[in-house]
Design an enzyme around this catalytic site. Sequence first.
Site, PDB file in Angstrom:
ATOM      1  N   HIS A 144      80.718 -40.774 -18.233  1.00  0.00           N
ATOM      2  CA  HIS A 144      81.207 -41.081 -16.890  1.00  0.00           C
ATOM      3  C   HIS A 144      81.501 -42.576 -16.728  1.00  0.00           C
ATOM      4  CE1 HIS A 144      81.489 -40.635 -12.472  1.00  0.00           C
ATOM      5  NE2 HIS A 144      80.953 -41.845 -12.464  1.00  0.00           N
ATOM      6  N   HIS A 153      84.808 -47.301 -16.223  1.00  0.00           N
ATOM      7  CA  HIS A 153      84.509 -48.690 -15.878  1.00  0.00           C
ATOM      8  C   HIS A 153      84.453 -49.618 -17.089  1.00  0.00           C
ATOM      9  CE1 HIS A 153      83.573 -47.043 -11.941  1.00  0.00           C
ATOM     10  NE2 HIS A 153      82.612 -46.296 -12.452  1.00  0.00           N
ATOM     11  N   LYS A 161      92.707 -42.863 -10.148  1.00  0.00           N
ATOM     12  CA  LYS A 161      91.438 -43.529  -9.881  1.00  0.00           C
ATOM     13  C   LYS A 161      91.702 -44.532  -8.782  1.00  0.00           C
ATOM     14  CE  LYS A 161      87.167 -44.815 -10.393  1.00  0.00           C
ATOM     15  NZ  LYS A 161      86.021 -43.940 -10.047  1.00  0.00           N
TER      16      LYS A 161
END
Length: 371
Positions: free
Chosen positions: A255, A271, A312
């Site tokens: 994730h 990220h 996103k």
Amino acid sequence: MKISVALLICVGLVQSVLGSTSQCANRCLVDYDNTLPCQCNSQCPSYGNCCSDYFNVGCDSTSTSSCASRCLVPYDTTLPCQCNDQCSQFGNCCSDFNSAGCPDVHNGGSWSSLTEFTEDLWASDSNRISSSRYSYNPGTRITNTGDKVDRSSGSLFTYFDQSILNGATFSKFHALLDNYITQEGNSETFTTAENIEKNAFLDAIFETSVMGKTTSYLMANGLVSSESDLRSKMDTMWFSPYNRQGSGDSSGFEHTFLGEWKSSTAVNGFHNWVQFWQEENVGDINYFGYVKTANPNLISIQFAWGTDSRVKTVTSIMFGASPEFEMALFTTCFLQYKNELCRFELDGNSVNIQTWDSANTNHIGSAYFAV
């Protein structure tokens, strides 16, 4: 990621021939531990599994009646005196306990605050990538993230030195990026080879001073009991699968560092700067623009991912950060400030990290820089 719609690059990865950072400092004569990549006990020369700094820190000549290079060794009934953080309480410290600097080691290297620790980590991140090896164009600033419109004509990255991927920890990190199913709801299963890659990554980052200092800081704050305890916790919090939309379909690592397809229109997580470059490089990302920039090397951005252009809305990345640096910061914040904003400084700049658990467990649901 195992994505049928994306053609990923096959890059031959050669591990950099760089000297490993200290592993035996303050751990000389510690018992054999099969969870660690190398050893510091008196038998390791015979077995050929000593850490690279075994002789440099003097483990070959360490006395069992001295605390020199032994401050982090747990209680051992076979030794005549002890150097751990409880020996003062039990009156069995070696005579040089104070002069060997063990009190400072037990106090996390004399860090009086989270910021002192994070600033030390920043200075110790020898694998951080110089800005001369990559460049980027933030493009147009997005003032309304809800529009989800491409406002930048070009890519985010304008240059990326691919030899970055040959680095000691970057190569091990990069090897993990094709081990996951991107679509949420699909159970993750891992081959023997993929588990070996995961363990090789953990081995590599635990050979760095960044993770050594993180271990000391977390031990000093009572959040882990040893290096092997930290490694075990990180294996669970980052790599053990848990349920997001299906049985065992997600993990903290997937994730946070790779990203997931939440639906036919939305992206979760994502990220990491190297993962962004890779996906953009193969044409699977359409960069929309930036929302905010911050020091050091931080940016929040918006983009579409995949042939279905899942968006996103906002994510953050830190350019140049080594895998171990981000793992260390995110892990520390998760253990110390789980589900809270973790506030500290890096290179003199105020920085925040937000972590979330997964359904009140010890698994990382998400971790990111709150830019």
